[in-house]
Design a protein around this motif. Sequence first.
Motif, short mmCIF file in Angstrom:
data_model
loop_
_atom_site.label_atom_id
_atom_site.label_comp_id
_atom_site.label_asym_id
_atom_site.label_seq_id
_atom_site.Cartn_x
_atom_site.Cartn_y
_atom_site.Cartn_z
N GLY A 112 -6.28 7.69 -9.60
CA GLY A 112 -5.08 7.90 -10.41
C GLY A 112 -3.93 8.45 -9.59
N GLU A 113 -4.23 9.36 -8.66
CA GLU A 113 -3.17 9.96 -7.84
C GLU A 113 -2.58 8.93 -6.87
N VAL A 114 -3.41 8.08 -6.28
CA VAL A 114 -2.88 7.02 -5.40
C VAL A 114 -1.93 6.12 -6.19
N ARG A 115 -2.36 5.71 -7.36
CA ARG A 115 -1.53 4.82 -8.18
C ARG A 115 -0.23 5.50 -8.60
N ARG A 116 -0.32 6.79 -8.90
CA ARG A 116 0.88 7.55 -9.30
C ARG A 116 1.86 7.63 -8.13
N GLN A 117 1.35 7.94 -6.94
CA GLN A 117 2.23 8.02 -5.77
C GLN A 117 2.89 6.68 -5.50
N ILE A 118 2.15 5.60 -5.65
CA ILE A 118 2.71 4.26 -5.45
C ILE A 118 3.81 3.98 -6.48
N SER A 137 -4.35 3.08 2.35
CA SER A 137 -4.15 1.74 2.92
C SER A 137 -4.40 0.64 1.90
N GLY A 138 -4.90 1.03 0.70
CA GLY A 138 -5.08 0.05 -0.36
C GLY A 138 -6.52 -0.18 -0.78
N ASP A 139 -7.49 0.46 -0.10
CA ASP A 139 -8.90 0.28 -0.44
C ASP A 139 -9.37 1.48 -1.27
N LEU A 140 -9.43 1.30 -2.58
CA LEU A 140 -9.81 2.38 -3.48
C LEU A 140 -11.30 2.43 -3.76
N GLN A 141 -12.05 1.55 -3.15
CA GLN A 141 -13.49 1.51 -3.40
C GLN A 141 -14.15 2.84 -3.00
N SER A 197 0.84 -1.20 0.00
CA SER A 197 0.00 0.00 0.00
C SER A 197 0.87 1.25 0.00
N LEU A 198 0.24 2.36 -0.28
CA LEU A 198 0.94 3.64 -0.27
C LEU A 198 1.53 3.93 1.11
N LEU A 199 0.77 3.68 2.16
CA LEU A 199 1.27 3.93 3.51
C LEU A 199 2.47 3.05 3.84
N GLU A 200 2.45 1.81 3.38
CA GLU A 200 3.58 0.91 3.63
C GLU A 200 4.82 1.39 2.89
N LEU A 201 4.64 1.86 1.67
CA LEU A 201 5.79 2.35 0.90
C LEU A 201 6.40 3.60 1.54
N GLU A 254 -11.11 10.34 6.01
CA GLU A 254 -11.19 8.89 6.29
C GLU A 254 -11.14 8.08 5.00
N GLN A 255 -11.85 8.55 3.99
CA GLN A 255 -11.84 7.87 2.69
C GLN A 255 -10.44 7.89 2.08
N LEU A 256 -9.77 9.02 2.19
CA LEU A 256 -8.41 9.13 1.64
C LEU A 256 -7.44 8.22 2.37
N GLU A 257 -7.60 8.10 3.68
CA GLU A 257 -6.74 7.19 4.45
C GLU A 257 -6.99 5.74 4.04
N ARG A 258 -8.24 5.39 3.75
CA ARG A 258 -8.53 4.04 3.26
C ARG A 258 -7.85 3.81 1.92
#
Length: 197
Positions: A146-152, A134-138, A2-6, A127-131
Amino acid sequence: MSLLELIALADERGLAASGLACLDRCLPPPAEGDEQEPLRPLWASCGSGEEWATRLAAVRASLDGDAEGAGDAPVAGDTPAIRVRAMLAAAPGEFAVEPLRAWADACSLVALDIHRGFDFPAAGGTEQLERCRSGDLQGSGPLVTGEVRRQIEILETLAETAGTVGGGAGLRRALDLSTEGQRVLRAVMSRRARGRV
Protein backbone atom coordinates in the motif's frame (compact mmCIF):
# COMPACT_ATOMS: atom_id res chain seq x y z
CA MET A 1 6.61 3.68 -14.17
CA SER A 2 8.30 2.34 -11.06
CA LEU A 3 8.72 4.35 -7.89
CA LEU A 4 12.46 4.71 -8.51
CA GLU A 5 11.83 5.99 -12.04
CA LEU A 6 9.33 8.56 -10.78
CA ILE A 7 11.79 9.81 -8.15
CA ALA A 8 14.48 10.08 -10.84
CA LEU A 9 12.22 12.25 -13.03
CA ALA A 10 10.58 14.45 -10.37
CA ASP A 11 11.19 18.19 -10.08
CA GLU A 12 11.92 20.15 -6.88
CA ARG A 13 8.24 20.46 -6.02
CA GLY A 14 7.56 16.76 -6.49
CA LEU A 15 10.65 15.70 -4.56
CA ALA A 16 10.03 18.02 -1.62
CA ALA A 17 6.36 17.06 -1.35
CA SER A 18 6.92 13.33 -1.79
CA GLY A 19 9.72 13.25 0.78
CA LEU A 20 7.67 15.29 3.22
CA ALA A 21 4.61 13.08 2.65
CA CYS A 22 6.65 9.97 3.45
CA LEU A 23 7.68 11.45 6.79
CA ASP A 24 4.23 12.85 7.55
CA ARG A 25 2.67 9.38 7.19
CA CYS A 26 5.17 7.80 9.56
CA LEU A 27 4.79 10.14 12.51
CA PRO A 28 3.06 8.34 15.40
CA PRO A 29 -0.06 9.88 16.96
CA PRO A 30 0.94 13.04 18.87
CA ALA A 31 0.99 12.99 22.65
CA GLU A 32 -1.43 15.24 24.50
CA GLY A 33 -0.21 18.83 24.26
CA ASP A 34 2.02 18.17 21.22
CA GLU A 35 1.50 19.86 17.86
CA GLN A 36 -1.15 17.86 15.99
CA GLU A 37 0.31 18.47 12.50
CA PRO A 38 3.96 19.43 13.08
CA LEU A 39 5.01 19.10 9.43
CA ARG A 40 2.15 21.20 8.00
CA PRO A 41 4.19 24.46 7.77
CA LEU A 42 6.59 22.77 5.33
CA TRP A 43 3.78 21.82 2.95
CA ALA A 44 3.25 25.51 2.26
CA SER A 45 6.82 25.75 0.93
CA CYS A 46 6.66 22.74 -1.42
CA GLY A 47 5.08 24.65 -4.30
CA SER A 48 7.81 27.21 -4.88
CA GLY A 49 10.42 26.61 -2.21
CA GLU A 50 9.62 29.97 -0.62
CA GLU A 51 10.83 30.01 3.01
CA TRP A 52 11.73 26.30 2.78
CA ALA A 53 14.89 26.63 4.90
CA THR A 54 13.17 28.84 7.51
CA ARG A 55 10.17 26.57 7.86
CA LEU A 56 12.38 23.47 7.91
CA ALA A 57 14.32 24.90 10.87
CA ALA A 58 11.06 25.73 12.68
CA VAL A 59 9.67 22.22 12.15
CA ARG A 60 12.90 20.65 13.41
CA ALA A 61 12.79 22.83 16.55
CA SER A 62 9.12 21.97 17.13
CA LEU A 63 9.70 18.22 16.92
CA ASP A 64 12.82 18.43 19.09
CA GLY A 65 10.78 20.37 21.67
CA ASP A 66 8.04 17.71 21.61
CA ALA A 67 10.68 15.02 22.19
CA GLU A 68 12.17 16.92 25.14
CA GLY A 69 8.70 17.45 26.57
CA ALA A 70 8.23 13.69 26.74
CA GLY A 71 10.20 13.71 30.01
CA ASP A 72 12.34 10.83 31.17
CA ALA A 73 10.25 8.06 29.62
CA PRO A 74 12.46 5.43 27.99
CA VAL A 75 12.53 5.68 24.20
CA ALA A 76 13.85 3.03 21.85
CA GLY A 77 16.61 4.27 19.57
CA ASP A 78 14.90 3.33 16.32
CA THR A 79 11.27 4.38 16.74
CA PRO A 80 9.35 5.93 13.82
CA ALA A 81 9.41 9.35 15.55
CA ILE A 82 13.19 9.24 15.96
CA ARG A 83 13.66 8.14 12.36
CA VAL A 84 11.42 10.96 11.10
CA ARG A 85 13.37 13.52 13.14
CA ALA A 86 16.63 12.10 11.73
CA MET A 87 15.34 12.47 8.17
CA LEU A 88 14.22 16.05 8.85
CA ALA A 89 17.68 16.76 10.25
CA ALA A 90 19.11 15.43 6.97
CA ALA A 91 16.77 17.50 4.78
CA PRO A 92 18.59 19.99 2.55
CA GLY A 93 18.09 23.66 3.30
CA GLU A 94 18.56 24.36 -0.40
CA PHE A 95 15.41 23.91 -2.49
CA ALA A 96 17.18 22.37 -5.49
CA VAL A 97 16.67 19.19 -7.52
CA GLU A 98 19.78 17.16 -6.69
CA PRO A 99 19.87 17.54 -2.89
CA LEU A 100 16.10 17.10 -2.72
CA ARG A 101 16.27 13.98 -4.93
CA ALA A 102 18.76 12.29 -2.58
CA TRP A 103 16.63 13.25 0.42
CA ALA A 104 13.31 12.17 -1.13
CA ASP A 105 14.86 8.84 -2.13
CA ALA A 106 16.04 8.26 1.45
CA CYS A 107 12.62 9.30 2.84
CA SER A 108 10.93 6.81 0.51
CA LEU A 109 13.08 3.95 1.76
CA VAL A 110 12.70 4.92 5.44
CA ALA A 111 8.90 5.12 5.08
CA LEU A 112 8.79 1.69 3.46
CA ASP A 113 11.02 0.24 6.16
CA ILE A 114 8.78 1.66 8.90
CA HIS A 115 5.73 0.16 7.19
CA ARG A 116 7.58 -3.16 6.82
CA GLY A 117 8.20 -3.19 10.59
CA PHE A 118 4.45 -3.04 11.24
CA ASP A 119 3.48 -5.47 8.47
CA PHE A 120 2.29 -8.94 9.40
CA PRO A 121 4.37 -10.81 8.81
CA ALA A 122 7.27 -8.36 8.45
CA ALA A 123 9.02 -9.75 5.38
CA GLY A 124 12.36 -9.09 3.78
CA GLY A 125 14.87 -6.34 4.35
CA THR A 126 16.37 -3.50 2.36
CA GLU A 127 16.87 -5.68 -0.75
CA GLN A 128 13.17 -6.58 -0.76
CA LEU A 129 12.21 -2.92 -0.38
CA GLU A 130 14.47 -1.94 -3.28
CA ARG A 131 12.77 -4.59 -5.43
CA CYS A 132 9.42 -3.09 -4.45
CA ARG A 133 10.62 0.36 -5.47
CA SER A 134 11.73 -1.11 -8.81
CA GLY A 135 8.23 -2.49 -9.42
CA ASP A 136 8.42 -6.05 -8.04
CA LEU A 137 5.92 -6.24 -5.17
CA GLN A 138 6.03 -10.02 -4.90
CA GLY A 139 6.55 -11.16 -1.32
CA SER A 140 5.82 -7.76 0.23
CA GLY A 141 3.20 -7.39 2.94
CA PRO A 142 0.00 -5.35 2.64
CA LEU A 143 1.37 -2.26 4.41
CA VAL A 144 4.48 -2.10 2.23
CA THR A 145 2.45 -2.75 -0.93
CA GLY A 146 0.00 0.00 0.00
CA GLU A 147 2.83 2.41 0.81
CA VAL A 148 4.60 1.78 -2.53
CA ARG A 149 1.36 2.43 -4.40
CA ARG A 150 0.69 5.56 -2.34
CA GLN A 151 4.16 6.95 -3.05
CA ILE A 152 3.68 6.27 -6.76
CA GLU A 153 0.26 7.95 -6.82
CA ILE A 154 1.60 11.02 -5.02
CA LEU A 155 4.54 11.40 -7.43
CA GLU A 156 2.28 10.85 -10.47
CA THR A 157 -0.21 13.44 -9.19
CA LEU A 158 2.55 15.98 -8.62
CA ALA A 159 4.09 15.30 -12.05
CA GLU A 160 0.72 15.73 -13.80
CA THR A 161 0.13 19.12 -12.15
CA ALA A 162 3.70 20.46 -12.39
CA GLY A 163 3.89 23.94 -13.91
CA THR A 164 0.11 24.28 -14.21
CA VAL A 165 -2.07 27.09 -12.95
CA GLY A 166 -3.85 24.55 -10.74
CA GLY A 167 -0.61 23.13 -9.34
CA GLY A 168 -1.82 23.76 -5.82
CA ALA A 169 -4.55 21.17 -6.38
CA GLY A 170 -1.82 18.57 -6.93
CA LEU A 171 -0.23 19.44 -3.59
CA ARG A 172 -3.62 19.25 -1.86
CA ARG A 173 -4.24 15.84 -3.43
CA ALA A 174 -0.79 14.67 -2.29
CA LEU A 175 -1.57 15.85 1.24
CA ASP A 176 -4.94 14.07 1.18
CA LEU A 177 -3.31 10.82 0.04
CA SER A 178 -0.67 11.16 2.73
CA THR A 179 -3.27 11.82 5.44
CA GLU A 180 -5.19 8.73 4.35
CA GLY A 181 -2.00 6.63 4.61
CA GLN A 182 -1.20 8.19 7.98
CA ARG A 183 -4.56 7.02 9.35
CA VAL A 184 -3.88 3.46 8.17
CA LEU A 185 -0.42 3.26 9.75
CA ARG A 186 -1.47 4.97 12.98
CA ALA A 187 -4.32 2.48 13.39
CA VAL A 188 -1.83 -0.38 13.06
CA MET A 189 0.59 1.34 15.47
CA SER A 190 -2.21 1.74 18.03
CA ARG A 191 -3.27 -1.90 17.75
CA ARG A 192 0.33 -3.04 18.12
CA ALA A 193 0.81 -0.79 21.19
CA ARG A 194 -2.36 -2.15 22.82
CA GLY A 195 -1.15 -5.68 22.20
CA ARG A 196 2.04 -4.97 24.17
CA VAL A 197 0.22 -3.58 27.21
